[in-house]
Design a protein around this motif. Structure first.
Motif, PDB file in Angstrom:
ATOM      1  N   PRO A 188       0.765  -1.105   0.112  1.00 20.66           N
ATOM      2  CA  PRO A 188      -0.072   0.035   0.081  1.00 20.66           C
ATOM      3  C   PRO A 188       0.766   1.232  -0.039  1.00 20.66           C
ATOM      4  O   PRO A 188       0.384   2.117  -0.547  1.00 20.66           O
ATOM      5  N   ALA A 189       2.144   1.175   0.510  1.00 22.18           N
ATOM      6  CA  ALA A 189       2.824   2.581   0.580  1.00 22.18           C
ATOM      7  C   ALA A 189       3.320   2.902  -0.781  1.00 22.18           C
ATOM      8  O   ALA A 189       3.383   4.014  -0.972  1.00 22.18           O
ATOM      9  N   SER A 190       3.660   1.834  -1.577  1.00 16.27           N
ATOM     10  CA  SER A 190       3.972   2.153  -2.976  1.00 16.27           C
ATOM     11  C   SER A 190       2.856   2.638  -3.866  1.00 16.27           C
ATOM     12  O   SER A 190       3.063   3.731  -4.633  1.00 16.27           O
ATOM     13  N   ILE A 191       1.665   2.151  -3.602  1.00 10.80           N
ATOM     14  CA  ILE A 191       0.272   2.846  -4.149  1.00 10.80           C
ATOM     15  C   ILE A 191       0.155   4.009  -4.037  1.00 10.80           C
ATOM     16  O   ILE A 191      -0.072   5.107  -4.666  1.00 10.80           O
ATOM     17  N   ALA A 192       0.446   4.331  -2.528  1.00 11.42           N
ATOM     18  CA  ALA A 192       0.027   5.927  -2.073  1.00 11.42           C
ATOM     19  C   ALA A 192       0.995   6.815  -2.476  1.00 11.42           C
ATOM     20  O   ALA A 192       0.985   7.793  -3.110  1.00 11.42           O
ATOM     21  N   ARG A 193       2.545   6.384  -2.721  1.00 11.45           N
ATOM     22  CA  ARG A 193       3.288   7.195  -3.404  1.00 11.45           C
ATOM     23  C   ARG A 193       3.043   7.469  -4.760  1.00 11.45           C
ATOM     24  O   ARG A 193       3.321   8.581  -5.406  1.00 11.45           O
ATOM     25  N   TYR A 194       2.576   6.210  -5.679  1.00  9.65           N
ATOM     26  CA  TYR A 194       2.258   6.597  -6.897  1.00  9.65           C
ATOM     27  C   TYR A 194       1.174   7.423  -7.245  1.00  9.65           C
ATOM     28  O   TYR A 194       1.218   8.407  -8.276  1.00  9.65           O
ATOM     29  N   CYS A 195       0.033   7.544  -6.333  1.00  8.67           N
ATOM     30  CA  CYS A 195      -0.935   8.482  -6.435  1.00  8.67           C
ATOM     31  C   CYS A 195      -0.981   9.739  -5.761  1.00  8.67           C
ATOM     32  O   CYS A 195      -1.836  10.739  -6.024  1.00  8.67           O
ATOM     33  N   MET A 196       0.137   9.777  -5.074  1.00  5.25           N
ATOM     34  CA  MET A 196       0.160  11.160  -4.090  1.00  5.25           C
ATOM     35  C   MET A 196       0.212  12.353  -4.958  1.00  5.25           C
ATOM     36  O   MET A 196      -0.683  13.307  -4.358  1.00  5.25           O
ATOM     37  N   GLU A 197       0.943  12.430  -5.768  1.00  4.72           N
ATOM     38  CA  GLU A 197       0.988  13.728  -6.640  1.00  4.72           C
ATOM     39  C   GLU A 197      -0.456  13.705  -7.454  1.00  4.72           C
ATOM     40  O   GLU A 197      -0.785  15.160  -7.753  1.00  4.72           O
ATOM     41  N   ASP A 198      -1.177  13.133  -7.841  1.00  2.36           N
ATOM     42  CA  ASP A 198      -2.508  13.073  -8.371  1.00  2.36           C
ATOM     43  C   ASP A 198      -3.394  13.670  -7.481  1.00  2.36           C
ATOM     44  O   ASP A 198      -4.414  14.526  -8.066  1.00  2.36           O
ATOM     45  N   PHE A 199      -3.478  13.436  -6.038  1.00  2.05           N
ATOM     46  CA  PHE A 199      -4.236  13.893  -5.101  1.00  2.05           C
ATOM     47  C   PHE A 199      -3.813  14.959  -4.349  1.00  2.05           C
ATOM     48  O   PHE A 199      -4.754  15.727  -3.787  1.00  2.05           O
ATOM     49  N   ARG A 200      -2.642  15.322  -4.008  1.00  5.87           N
ATOM     50  CA  ARG A 200      -2.186  16.172  -2.672  1.00  5.87           C
ATOM     51  C   ARG A 200      -2.380  17.400  -3.043  1.00  5.87           C
ATOM     52  O   ARG A 200      -2.585  18.156  -1.910  1.00  5.87           O
ATOM     53  N   HIS A 201      -2.615  17.874  -4.129  1.00  8.36           N
ATOM     54  CA  HIS A 201      -3.014  19.396  -4.586  1.00  8.36           C
ATOM     55  C   HIS A 201      -4.310  19.303  -4.872  1.00  8.36           C
ATOM     56  O   HIS A 201      -5.001  20.764  -5.075  1.00  8.36           O
ATOM     57  N   CYS A 202      -5.335  18.511  -4.589  1.00  4.53           N
ATOM     58  CA  CYS A 202      -6.812  18.460  -5.283  1.00  4.53           C
ATOM     59  C   CYS A 202      -7.484  19.401  -3.827  1.00  4.53           C
ATOM     60  O   CYS A 202      -7.244  18.955  -2.821  1.00  4.53           O
ATOM     61  N   GLU A 203      -8.410  20.035  -4.080  1.00  3.20           N
ATOM     62  CA  GLU A 203      -9.335  20.966  -3.207  1.00  3.20           C
ATOM     63  C   GLU A 203     -10.481  20.144  -3.062  1.00  3.20           C
ATOM     64  O   GLU A 203     -11.263  20.834  -2.460  1.00  3.20           O
ATOM     65  N   GLN A 204     -10.819  19.321  -3.854  1.00  3.72           N
ATOM     66  CA  GLN A 204     -12.015  18.356  -3.809  1.00  3.72           C
ATOM     67  C   GLN A 204     -11.696  16.967  -3.675  1.00  3.72           C
ATOM     68  O   GLN A 204     -10.604  16.618  -4.021  1.00  3.72           O
ATOM     69  N   GLU A 205     -12.671  16.075  -3.062  1.00  6.46           N
ATOM     70  CA  GLU A 205     -12.358  14.669  -3.143  1.00  6.46           C
ATOM     71  C   GLU A 205     -12.473  14.129  -4.464  1.00  6.46           C
ATOM     72  O   GLU A 205     -13.518  14.789  -5.309  1.00  6.46           O
ATOM     73  N   GLN A 206     -11.847  13.208  -4.769  1.00  6.34           N
ATOM     74  CA  GLN A 206     -11.781  12.490  -6.028  1.00  6.34           C
ATOM     75  C   GLN A 206     -11.435  10.993  -5.736  1.00  6.34           C
ATOM     76  O   GLN A 206     -10.737  10.751  -4.808  1.00  6.34           O
ATOM     77  N   LEU A 207     -12.132  10.275  -6.729  1.00  8.56           N
ATOM     78  CA  LEU A 207     -11.992   8.724  -6.369  1.00  8.56           C
ATOM     79  C   LEU A 207     -11.409   8.089  -7.649  1.00  8.56           C
ATOM     80  O   LEU A 207     -12.020   8.214  -8.738  1.00  8.56           O
ATOM     81  N   LEU A 208     -10.325   7.438  -7.311  1.00  9.96           N
ATOM     82  CA  LEU A 208      -9.478   6.654  -8.608  1.00  9.96           C
ATOM     83  C   LEU A 208      -9.639   5.330  -8.224  1.00  9.96           C
ATOM     84  O   LEU A 208      -9.754   4.694  -7.543  1.00  9.96           O
ATOM     85  N   VAL A 209     -10.065   4.576  -9.428  1.00 13.73           N
ATOM     86  CA  VAL A 209     -10.152   3.356  -9.635  1.00 13.73           C
ATOM     87  C   VAL A 209      -9.114   2.726 -10.421  1.00 13.73           C
ATOM     88  O   VAL A 209      -8.785   3.051 -11.545  1.00 13.73           O
ATOM     89  N   MET A 210      -8.282   1.701  -9.571  1.00  8.17           N
ATOM     90  CA  MET A 210      -7.241   1.067 -10.510  1.00  8.17           C
ATOM     91  C   MET A 210      -7.623  -0.371 -10.720  1.00  8.17           C
ATOM     92  O   MET A 210      -8.121  -1.309  -9.729  1.00  8.17           O
ATOM     93  N   MET A 211      -7.361  -0.741 -11.917  1.00 10.64           N
ATOM     94  CA  MET A 211      -7.971  -2.133 -12.463  1.00 10.64           C
ATOM     95  C   MET A 211      -6.897  -3.066 -12.932  1.00 10.64           C
ATOM     96  O   MET A 211      -6.050  -2.641 -13.694  1.00 10.64           O
ATOM     97  N   LEU A 212      -6.761  -4.404 -12.262  1.00 10.56           N
ATOM     98  CA  LEU A 212      -5.697  -4.993 -12.438  1.00 10.56           C
ATOM     99  C   LEU A 212      -5.922  -6.430 -12.999  1.00 10.56           C
ATOM    100  O   LEU A 212      -7.368  -6.857 -12.878  1.00 10.56           O
ATOM    101  N   ASN A 213      -5.024  -7.132 -13.691  1.00  4.25           N
ATOM    102  CA  ASN A 213      -5.363  -8.443 -14.219  1.00  4.25           C
ATOM    103  C   ASN A 213      -5.051  -9.542 -13.366  1.00  4.25           C
ATOM    104  O   ASN A 213      -4.831  -9.327 -12.114  1.00  4.25           O
ATOM    105  N   THR A 214      -5.103 -10.963 -13.767  1.00  6.98           N
ATOM    106  CA  THR A 214      -4.653 -11.964 -12.727  1.00  6.98           C
ATOM    107  C   THR A 214      -3.457 -12.130 -12.073  1.00  6.98           C
ATOM    108  O   THR A 214      -3.152 -12.453 -11.194  1.00  6.98           O
ATOM    109  N   LYS A 215      -2.678 -11.070 -12.800  1.00  4.99           N
ATOM    110  CA  LYS A 215      -1.011 -11.202 -12.365  1.00  4.99           C
ATOM    111  C   LYS A 215      -0.754 -10.175 -11.719  1.00  4.99           C
ATOM    112  O   LYS A 215       0.348  -9.777 -11.319  1.00  4.99           O
ATOM    113  N   ASN A 216      -1.922  -9.289 -11.066  1.00  8.39           N
ATOM    114  CA  ASN A 216      -1.660  -8.066 -10.434  1.00  8.39           C
ATOM    115  C   ASN A 216      -0.968  -7.061 -11.274  1.00  8.39           C
ATOM    116  O   ASN A 216      -0.327  -6.289 -10.372  1.00  8.39           O
ATOM    117  N   ARG A 217      -1.297  -6.998 -12.588  1.00  8.11           N
ATOM    118  CA  ARG A 217      -0.567  -6.084 -13.511  1.00  8.11           C
ATOM    119  C   ARG A 217      -1.606  -4.868 -13.746  1.00  8.11           C
ATOM    120  O   ARG A 217      -2.885  -5.241 -13.817  1.00  8.11           O
TER     121      ARG A 217
END
Length: 230
Positions: free
Chosen positions: A110-139
């Protein structure tokens, strides 16, 4: 106000950069090099300083993320072209940070996911929801921002999320959303909608692996915190 010609040559941004490298420049001087020219009312360094002081949110280069084109064009000497240049700097910095984080992205961490998404979110002034979609190999098959406003059960439905997931033929999902307050503690609504999405996914065979709430340099993982229902 001094014109650039009145400033000692060795103190001008271009000359400092040439002689001592980019690290020798202040934030205002770095921005001045990109803006290139000032206006009759102020030299380019003064203009850059004015830009950095305009945002009431943060007093640094990070303020550029919070200035709209209209905000920037209210500054004397900043027209549409300079406003777009400044916005491109902010966007470039966001993409560079995200690209660097992607090299260490692990969906079991989870820490690596948070780092990956941090720049997309940390400057947002409204709540936003991101959906990340993975295959059977977690790609990662794809990621989509599906909500802007308030993330709660009345505005986000499992149906909307799983329409996207089925389009990508995903077998796993990870949800990420931000709290503009900076405090990532999940709300009652966050927990409620997460359980609804998890239950719906179990019915159709698309597993919700985690839900991360992003704050200011902080995050909460539902899975790490034991907030997922099993």
């Amino acid at each position: 106000m001094k014109s650039m010609k009145q400033i000692r040559k060795e103190e001008r941004p271009y000359e400092k950069c040439r002689a001592h490298g980019t690290q020798s420049l202040s934030d205002a001087e770095l921005l001045a090099v990109i803006l290139r020219t000032g206006s009759p009312a102020m030299n380019v360094v003064e203009m850059a300083s004015h830009v950095l002081e305009t945002s009431k949110v943060e007093d640094s280069l990070l303020s550029l993320h919070h200035l709209s084109r209209e905000d920037l064009m209210q500054i004397k000497g900043i027209g549409e072209v300079k406003a777009m240049q400044i916005q491109c700097i902010a966007e470039l910095s966001r993409r560079m940070a995200k690209a660097a984080a992607k090299d260490h992205l692990s969906f079991q961490n989870p820490a690596s996911i948070a780092r990956y998404c941090m720049e997309d979110f940390r400057h947002c002034e409204q709540e936003q929801l991101l959906v990340m979609m993975l295959n059977t190999k977690n790609r990662l098959l794809g990621e989509e921002m599906i909500s802007k406003g308030t993330v709660n059960a009345s505005l986000i439905s499992p149906r909307e999320i799983f329409i996207r997931a089925l389009h990508y033929h995903a077998v796993y999902l990870i949800l990420v959303h931000n709290h503009p307050s900076g405090d990532p503690k999940p709300s009652k609504e966050d927990i409620e909608i997460t359980h609804r999405i998890q239950e719906a996914g179990n019915l159709i065979g698309i597993e919700l692996l985690d839900h991360l709430v992003i704050g200011d340099h902080r995050y909460v993982s539902f899975r790490e915190s034991g907030l997922m229902s099993f």
